[in-house]
Design a protein around this motif. Sequence first.
Motif, PDB file in Angstrom:
ATOM      1  N   GLY A 104       0.814  -1.207   0.000  1.00 43.65           N
ATOM      2  CA  GLY A 104       0.000   0.000   0.000  1.00 43.65           C
ATOM      3  C   GLY A 104       0.844   1.251   0.000  1.00 43.65           C
ATOM      4  N   LEU A 105       1.977   1.224   0.706  1.00 45.44           N
ATOM      5  CA  LEU A 105       2.877   2.372   0.733  1.00 45.44           C
ATOM      6  C   LEU A 105       3.451   2.641  -0.653  1.00 45.44           C
ATOM      7  N   ALA A 106       3.817   1.587  -1.359  1.00 42.81           N
ATOM      8  CA  ALA A 106       4.374   1.760  -2.708  1.00 42.81           C
ATOM      9  C   ALA A 106       3.351   2.375  -3.642  1.00 42.81           C
ATOM     10  N   ILE A 107       2.108   1.851  -3.604  1.00 38.58           N
ATOM     11  CA  ILE A 107       1.057   2.399  -4.465  1.00 38.58           C
ATOM     12  C   ILE A 107       0.730   3.818  -4.059  1.00 38.58           C
ATOM     13  N   GLY A 108       0.770   4.099  -2.744  1.00 34.91           N
ATOM     14  CA  GLY A 108       0.496   5.449  -2.262  1.00 34.91           C
ATOM     15  C   GLY A 108       1.494   6.459  -2.776  1.00 34.91           C
ATOM     16  N   PHE A 109       2.714   6.049  -3.016  1.00 35.24           N
ATOM     17  CA  PHE A 109       3.744   6.940  -3.557  1.00 35.24           C
ATOM     18  C   PHE A 109       3.739   6.940  -5.090  1.00 35.24           C
ATOM     19  N   GLY A 110       2.725   6.396  -5.697  1.00 31.93           N
ATOM     20  CA  GLY A 110       2.624   6.431  -7.151  1.00 31.93           C
ATOM     21  C   GLY A 110       3.542   5.456  -7.850  1.00 31.93           C
ATOM     22  N   ALA A 111       3.758   4.275  -7.264  1.00 33.50           N
ATOM     23  CA  ALA A 111       4.682   3.303  -7.842  1.00 33.50           C
ATOM     24  C   ALA A 111       3.936   2.131  -8.473  1.00 33.50           C
ATOM     25  N   GLN A 112       2.775   2.417  -9.071  1.00 35.00           N
ATOM     26  CA  GLN A 112       2.031   1.341  -9.709  1.00 35.00           C
ATOM     27  C   GLN A 112       2.837   0.694 -10.826  1.00 35.00           C
ATOM     28  N   ASN A 113       3.569   1.499 -11.585  1.00 33.29           N
ATOM     29  CA  ASN A 113       4.386   0.948 -12.683  1.00 33.29           C
ATOM     30  C   ASN A 113       5.471   0.029 -12.157  1.00 33.29           C
ATOM     31  N   LEU A 114       6.035   0.382 -10.998  1.00 36.92           N
ATOM     32  CA  LEU A 114       7.073  -0.461 -10.398  1.00 36.92           C
ATOM     33  C   LEU A 114       6.500  -1.821 -10.020  1.00 36.92           C
ATOM     34  N   VAL A 115       5.315  -1.815  -9.424  1.00 38.48           N
ATOM     35  CA  VAL A 115       4.667  -3.075  -9.051  1.00 38.48           C
ATOM     36  C   VAL A 115       4.377  -3.908 -10.295  1.00 38.48           C
ATOM     37  N   LYS A 116       3.918  -3.246 -11.365  1.00 41.65           N
ATOM     38  CA  LYS A 116       3.637  -3.944 -12.628  1.00 41.65           C
ATOM     39  C   LYS A 116       4.907  -4.557 -13.214  1.00 41.65           C
ATOM     40  N   ASP A 117       6.029  -3.797 -13.158  1.00 44.23           N
ATOM     41  CA  ASP A 117       7.307  -4.304 -13.673  1.00 44.23           C
ATOM     42  C   ASP A 117       7.742  -5.559 -12.922  1.00 44.23           C
ATOM     43  N   ILE A 118       7.593  -5.537 -11.599  1.00 46.26           N
ATOM     44  CA  ILE A 118       8.027  -6.667 -10.774  1.00 46.26           C
ATOM     45  C   ILE A 118       7.164  -7.901 -11.045  1.00 46.26           C
ATOM     46  N   ILE A 119       5.849  -7.701 -11.142  1.00 48.37           N
ATOM     47  CA  ILE A 119       4.955  -8.836 -11.388  1.00 48.37           C
ATOM     48  C   ILE A 119       5.220  -9.438 -12.769  1.00 48.37           C
ATOM     49  N   THR A 120       5.379  -8.569 -13.785  1.00 52.17           N
ATOM     50  CA  THR A 120       5.661  -9.059 -15.139  1.00 52.17           C
ATOM     51  C   THR A 120       7.002  -9.783 -15.183  1.00 52.17           C
ATOM     52  N   GLY A 121       8.004  -9.234 -14.506  1.00 55.50           N
ATOM     53  CA  GLY A 121       9.314  -9.878 -14.451  1.00 55.50           C
ATOM     54  C   GLY A 121       9.240 -11.249 -13.813  1.00 55.50           C
ATOM     55  N   PHE A 122       8.394 -11.384 -12.795  1.00 55.08           N
ATOM     56  CA  PHE A 122       8.222 -12.684 -12.139  1.00 55.08           C
ATOM     57  C   PHE A 122       7.652 -13.711 -13.112  1.00 55.08           C
ATOM     58  N   PHE A 123       6.648 -13.317 -13.906  1.00 58.65           N
ATOM     59  CA  PHE A 123       6.040 -14.257 -14.850  1.00 58.65           C
ATOM     60  C   PHE A 123       6.978 -14.567 -16.019  1.00 58.65           C
ATOM     61  N   ILE A 124       7.792 -13.598 -16.441  1.00 59.23           N
ATOM     62  CA  ILE A 124       8.786 -13.863 -17.490  1.00 59.23           C
ATOM     63  C   ILE A 124       9.751 -14.950 -17.026  1.00 59.23           C
ATOM     64  N   LEU A 125      10.183 -14.830 -15.778  1.00 58.76           N
ATOM     65  CA  LEU A 125      11.095 -15.831 -15.212  1.00 58.76           C
ATOM     66  C   LEU A 125      10.395 -17.172 -15.016  1.00 58.76           C
ATOM     67  N   LEU A 126       9.160 -17.137 -14.517  1.00 52.20           N
ATOM     68  CA  LEU A 126       8.415 -18.364 -14.242  1.00 52.20           C
ATOM     69  C   LEU A 126       8.133 -19.138 -15.527  1.00 52.20           C
ATOM     70  N   GLU A 127       7.777 -18.420 -16.587  1.00 48.95           N
ATOM     71  CA  GLU A 127       7.432 -19.061 -17.857  1.00 48.95           C
ATOM     72  C   GLU A 127       8.655 -19.320 -18.732  1.00 48.95           C
ATOM     73  N   ASN A 128       9.817 -18.879 -18.257  1.00 47.77           N
ATOM     74  CA  ASN A 128      11.078 -19.109 -18.988  1.00 47.77           C
ATOM     75  C   ASN A 128      10.977 -18.591 -20.427  1.00 47.77           C
ATOM     76  N   GLN A 129      10.490 -17.354 -20.570  1.00 44.85           N
ATOM     77  CA  GLN A 129      10.335 -16.774 -21.900  1.00 44.85           C
ATOM     78  C   GLN A 129      11.685 -16.506 -22.554  1.00 44.85           C
ATOM     79  N   TYR A 130      12.659 -16.085 -21.782  1.00 34.44           N
ATOM     80  CA  TYR A 130      14.024 -15.890 -22.282  1.00 34.44           C
ATOM     81  C   TYR A 130      14.984 -15.860 -21.104  1.00 34.44           C
ATOM     82  N   SER A 131      16.273 -15.996 -21.421  1.00 34.79           N
ATOM     83  CA  SER A 131      17.311 -16.018 -20.394  1.00 34.79           C
ATOM     84  C   SER A 131      18.442 -15.091 -20.812  1.00 34.79           C
ATOM     85  N   VAL A 132      19.334 -14.825 -19.884  1.00 31.80           N
ATOM     86  CA  VAL A 132      20.519 -14.032 -20.197  1.00 31.80           C
ATOM     87  C   VAL A 132      21.346 -14.780 -21.247  1.00 31.80           C
TER      88      VAL A 132
END
Length: 290
Positions: A113-141
């Motif tokens: 809630g603190l993160a969203i309160g500071f206007g960090a919705q995009n940050l939360v979206k980036d983290i969630i999307t990054g988690f699914f990219i890793l989980l689904e093994n879409q690509y690797s380094v």
Amino acid sequence: MNSIMNSINSRLGKVNILNLEITLIDIVEKLITTLILFILIKISIRAINKLIDKFFNGQRKLKYKIDDKKSTTFSSILKSIVRYTIYFIGGINILDIYNIKTAPVLATAGIGGLAIGFGAQNLVKDIITGFFILLENQYSVGDYIKIDSYEGIVEEMTIRATKIRSFEGDLHVIPNGKIEIVTNKSRGASRAWVDVSIAYEEDVDNAIKVLKEICSKITKENVNIIEGPTVLGVSNLGESDVVISIIAKTKSMQHWSVERDLRKLIKNEFDNRGIEIPYPKRVIVNENDK
């Protein structure tokens, strides 16, 4: 009366000087504490990163090891999580040093809630999307991928962004939340395709026969070829040339190398056999010539 006032003013002056000295000492102490905390944060991040590298380097020597690309990816993601976590904890402690109480806020609103309160919705979206990219093994380094109009080798993955390096040397940093469609060109075999031009005056059947001999030779010499090369035949009749196409299946990302080797062998063999590779010609007619 005057002596009484002078005594009061003298005492007030001493009190103000004393308070000023206490304030300056307090500020200096806080600044020194903050500096030490910053140093501890940097040391902690470096120490934990070394432990992570040591763990994954040791894992590569095991019998049942993780793929090198996945190992590098997990290492990069873990370092990113550690870095953000330490920075967050350090930031909370720095606020406490300056008597900014964060505990009540975190207790009532929660970290999310603190993160969203500071206007960090995009940050939360980036983290969630990054988690699914890793989980689904879409690509690797180390993979060669295309995201929208950007393509290149994945150089680093964090919980917030993906960094890809183009062949021109440009580094593209793409927030994970902006990634919608990914084309991974490193998974599975690659296709090598070579178009060979010969002059119209040449014998097509003879040229195809020579090309088959070249393909048979390179198959035995080049370990990057999985299947082929195969001469498909005449694929185009140009203005001044007959185009014969060759296709091959290669190891991932090795098709460019195979194509270069094929073109070199074809040029040398055609020169030896006297088969002409056409080039633009211009015929000038002089009207005065009879």
